[in-house]
Every structure is written in C-alpha cells, then in structure tokens.
Design a protein around this motif. Structure first.
Motif, PDB file in Angstrom:
ATOM      1  N   SER A 160       0.749  -1.249  -0.025  1.00 35.00           N
ATOM      2  CA  SER A 160      -0.077  -0.006  -0.178  1.00 35.00           C
ATOM      3  C   SER A 160       0.740   1.097  -0.026  1.00 35.00           C
ATOM      4  CB  SER A 160      -0.905   0.272   1.185  1.00 35.00           C
ATOM      5  OG  SER A 160      -0.265  -0.113   2.431  1.00 35.00           O
ATOM      6  N   HIS A 161       0.310   2.261  -0.584  1.00 38.91           N
ATOM      7  CA  HIS A 161       1.067   3.502  -0.593  1.00 38.91           C
ATOM      8  C   HIS A 161       0.351   4.605  -1.161  1.00 38.91           C
ATOM      9  CE1 HIS A 161       0.727   1.560  -4.868  1.00 38.91           C
ATOM     10  NE2 HIS A 161       0.580   3.014  -5.046  1.00 38.91           N
ATOM     11  N   ARG A 162       0.929   5.884  -1.257  1.00 38.56           N
ATOM     12  CA  ARG A 162       0.222   7.149  -1.366  1.00 38.56           C
ATOM     13  C   ARG A 162       1.061   7.648  -2.523  1.00 38.56           C
ATOM     14  NH1 ARG A 162      -4.069   8.599   2.013  1.00 38.56           N
ATOM     15  NH2 ARG A 162      -4.012   7.373   3.735  1.00 38.56           N
ATOM     16  N   HIS A 163       0.523   8.448  -3.383  1.00 38.10           N
ATOM     17  CA  HIS A 163       1.268   9.082  -4.277  1.00 38.10           C
ATOM     18  C   HIS A 163       1.239  10.663  -3.947  1.00 38.10           C
ATOM     19  CE1 HIS A 163       1.323   5.818  -6.922  1.00 38.10           C
ATOM     20  NE2 HIS A 163      -0.026   5.664  -6.808  1.00 38.10           N
ATOM     21  N   ALA A 164       2.094  11.557  -4.648  1.00 36.52           N
ATOM     22  CA  ALA A 164       2.298  12.996  -4.445  1.00 36.52           C
ATOM     23  C   ALA A 164       0.797  13.441  -4.055  1.00 36.52           C
ATOM     24  CB  ALA A 164       3.102  13.447  -5.343  1.00 36.52           C
ATOM     25  N   SER A 165       0.710  14.240  -3.249  1.00 32.74           N
ATOM     26  CA  SER A 165      -0.723  14.910  -2.857  1.00 32.74           C
ATOM     27  C   SER A 165      -1.325  15.639  -4.247  1.00 32.74           C
ATOM     28  CB  SER A 165      -0.519  15.922  -1.879  1.00 32.74           C
ATOM     29  OG  SER A 165       0.467  16.902  -1.901  1.00 32.74           O
ATOM     30  N   SER A 166      -0.313  16.315  -4.868  1.00 32.73           N
ATOM     31  CA  SER A 166      -0.927  16.972  -6.183  1.00 32.73           C
ATOM     32  C   SER A 166      -1.341  16.040  -7.438  1.00 32.73           C
ATOM     33  CB  SER A 166       0.156  18.031  -6.734  1.00 32.73           C
ATOM     34  OG  SER A 166       1.257  17.389  -6.985  1.00 32.73           O
ATOM     35  N   ALA A 167      -0.801  14.709  -7.309  1.00 35.32           N
ATOM     36  CA  ALA A 167      -0.900  13.926  -8.459  1.00 35.32           C
ATOM     37  C   ALA A 167      -2.398  13.373  -8.790  1.00 35.32           C
ATOM     38  CB  ALA A 167      -0.049  12.667  -8.374  1.00 35.32           C
ATOM     39  N   TYR A 168      -2.685  13.675 -10.061  1.00 35.42           N
ATOM     40  CA  TYR A 168      -3.801  12.982 -10.659  1.00 35.42           C
ATOM     41  C   TYR A 168      -3.215  11.821 -11.646  1.00 35.42           C
ATOM     42  CZ  TYR A 168      -7.952  11.680 -13.371  1.00 35.42           C
ATOM     43  OH  TYR A 168      -9.062  11.202 -14.214  1.00 35.42           O
ATOM     44  N   ILE A 169      -3.613  10.732 -11.379  1.00 33.81           N
ATOM     45  CA  ILE A 169      -3.215   9.653 -12.044  1.00 33.81           C
ATOM     46  C   ILE A 169      -4.283   8.859 -13.181  1.00 33.81           C
ATOM     47  CG2 ILE A 169      -1.985   7.255 -11.609  1.00 33.81           C
ATOM     48  CD1 ILE A 169      -1.344   8.679  -8.962  1.00 33.81           C
ATOM     49  N   TYR A 170      -3.796   8.660 -14.099  1.00 32.36           N
ATOM     50  CA  TYR A 170      -4.217   7.535 -15.140  1.00 32.36           C
ATOM     51  C   TYR A 170      -3.455   6.415 -15.153  1.00 32.36           C
ATOM     52  CZ  TYR A 170      -5.497   5.715 -19.733  1.00 32.36           C
ATOM     53  OH  TYR A 170      -6.173   4.960 -20.891  1.00 32.36           O
ATOM     54  N   ALA A 171      -4.102   5.223 -15.001  1.00 29.62           N
ATOM     55  CA  ALA A 171      -3.179   3.866 -15.305  1.00 29.62           C
ATOM     56  C   ALA A 171      -3.845   2.959 -16.372  1.00 29.62           C
ATOM     57  CB  ALA A 171      -3.022   3.176 -13.987  1.00 29.62           C
ATOM     58  N   GLN A 172      -2.932   2.432 -17.243  1.00 32.97           N
ATOM     59  CA  GLN A 172      -3.476   1.589 -18.162  1.00 32.97           C
ATOM     60  C   GLN A 172      -2.868   0.209 -18.320  1.00 32.97           C
ATOM     61  OE1 GLN A 172      -4.081   3.088 -22.172  1.00 32.97           O
ATOM     62  NE2 GLN A 172      -5.188   1.262 -22.947  1.00 32.97           N
ATOM     63  N   VAL A 173      -3.574  -0.766 -18.221  1.00 31.35           N
ATOM     64  CA  VAL A 173      -2.749  -2.103 -18.050  1.00 31.35           C
ATOM     65  C   VAL A 173      -2.312  -2.447 -19.496  1.00 31.35           C
ATOM     66  CG1 VAL A 173      -2.976  -4.631 -17.914  1.00 31.35           C
ATOM     67  CG2 VAL A 173      -4.238  -3.105 -16.229  1.00 31.35           C
ATOM     68  N   LEU A 174      -1.059  -2.759 -19.775  1.00 35.96           N
ATOM     69  CA  LEU A 174      -0.259  -2.981 -20.909  1.00 35.96           C
ATOM     70  C   LEU A 174      -0.153  -4.335 -21.310  1.00 35.96           C
ATOM     71  CD1 LEU A 174       2.416  -0.369 -20.723  1.00 35.96           C
ATOM     72  CD2 LEU A 174       0.479  -0.095 -21.878  1.00 35.96           C
ATOM     73  N   GLU A 175      -0.030  -5.335 -20.309  1.00 36.81           N
ATOM     74  CA  GLU A 175       0.063  -6.895 -20.339  1.00 36.81           C
ATOM     75  C   GLU A 175      -0.527  -7.397 -19.205  1.00 36.81           C
ATOM     76  OE1 GLU A 175       3.851  -9.909 -20.662  1.00 36.81           O
ATOM     77  OE2 GLU A 175       4.283  -7.897 -20.351  1.00 36.81           O
ATOM     78  N   GLY A 176      -1.093  -8.581 -19.319  1.00 39.22           N
ATOM     79  CA  GLY A 176      -1.638  -9.306 -18.389  1.00 39.22           C
ATOM     80  C   GLY A 176      -2.722  -8.812 -17.713  1.00 39.22           C
ATOM     81  N   ALA A 177      -3.014  -8.819 -16.314  1.00 45.15           N
ATOM     82  CA  ALA A 177      -4.098  -8.456 -15.524  1.00 45.15           C
ATOM     83  C   ALA A 177      -3.472  -7.869 -14.158  1.00 45.15           C
ATOM     84  CB  ALA A 177      -5.134  -9.465 -15.215  1.00 45.15           C
ATOM     85  N   ILE A 178      -4.021  -6.806 -13.740  1.00 46.78           N
ATOM     86  CA  ILE A 178      -3.471  -6.351 -12.476  1.00 46.78           C
ATOM     87  C   ILE A 178      -4.952  -6.161 -11.697  1.00 46.78           C
ATOM     88  CG2 ILE A 178      -2.857  -3.964 -11.355  1.00 46.78           C
ATOM     89  CD1 ILE A 178      -0.680  -5.287 -13.088  1.00 46.78           C
ATOM     90  N   ARG A 179      -4.622  -6.397 -10.415  1.00 47.87           N
ATOM     91  CA  ARG A 179      -5.877  -6.351  -9.152  1.00 47.87           C
ATOM     92  C   ARG A 179      -5.418  -5.042  -8.585  1.00 47.87           C
ATOM     93  NH1 ARG A 179      -4.886 -10.504  -6.577  1.00 47.87           N
ATOM     94  NH2 ARG A 179      -6.184 -11.613  -7.331  1.00 47.87           N
ATOM     95  N   SER A 180      -6.348  -3.995  -8.633  1.00 47.32           N
ATOM     96  CA  SER A 180      -6.050  -2.738  -7.942  1.00 47.32           C
ATOM     97  C   SER A 180      -7.285  -2.530  -7.062  1.00 47.32           C
ATOM     98  CB  SER A 180      -5.903  -1.795  -8.899  1.00 47.32           C
ATOM     99  OG  SER A 180      -5.496  -0.472  -8.475  1.00 47.32           O
TER     100      SER A 180
END
Length: 132
Positions: free
Chosen positions: A55-75
C-alpha cells in the motif's frame, strides 16, 4: 516489500518499487507548457507472476491515469472495491488517494501497466510506501 529510489527515477521525479517482483521504470517527464507549475510524468510498472505491491500514497498533487499494457492487475484505492483490470482497461486515482493494493492477478504470467501522472512540477517523489 522493500522500496528504494534509484538514480534514474530521481532524475524524473518518481519512486521505484523494487523487490518482490515489482519494478518501476520512468519513461517520460516534461513540464506542461500551457499549465504553469504542472508536469506530466509517465512510469511503466512491471509485475512478475504473483507479485504484490504494498500500500502507498502518491504525491498529494498527483492525478493519475493507469492503463494495463500486459496481463491483468488487481487494484484497489481506499473506499472503492478491488477490481481486476485487463489489457487495455484503465482506472484513475484522484489527488490524495490511498492506493491500498496492487498485484499481478496471475500466478503464472507477467503484467505491466503505464501510470501517467499530472503533478506539480516541484513534486519530486511520486510514490511513498505506507509505514509498516
């Protein structure tokens, strides 16, 4: 899982998760010319089969878009249900979100995602692991 900051990631202002089969590789960073004080930073995250990121946090200003390129990710982001995302699927994380879980959904195949951050240019650390 042990988190370390590598020299190349410092240059692009990202942290890399290494160990337990998870690695992060910065691939792009640039100031956004028409949004003063904001930058676009892109990181490719690779998961070995069965790998789990803490578990983690990102920079407080960060808006993030994540896209799976390979396989499958549980998030899972705090306050939302866990979900498995497959190749081509994506999610976003609002500024200040607490990412409470990310893992390769497969025990036998690798997985990769691309994380695109819109972040304050002065933010040099993109990811901070939770204290144990």
């Amino acid at each position: 899982m042990r988190h370390v900051i590598t020299a190349i990631t410092l240059l692009l202002g990202a942290t890399a998760a290494q160990g337990a089969g998870v690695s992060a590789r910065p691939s792009f960073a640039a100031a956004i010319p028409n949004i003063p004080g904001k930058s676009l930073k892109v990181v490719e995250v690779s998961f070995a089969p069965g790998a789990v990121d803490g578990s983690h946090r990102h920079a407080s200003s960060a808006y993030i878009y994540a896209q799976v390129l390979e396989g499958a990710i549980r998030s899972q982001v705090e306050g939302e249900p866990a979900r498995i995302f497959r190749v081509g699927e994506h999610w976003d994380e609002k500024p200040g979100a607490h990412h409470i879980g990310a893992a390769n959904a497969s025990k036998t195949r690798p997985a990769r995602l691309l994380a695109v951050f819109v972040v304050d240019t002065d933010d040099t650390i993109l990811t901070t692991p939770d204290k144990k």
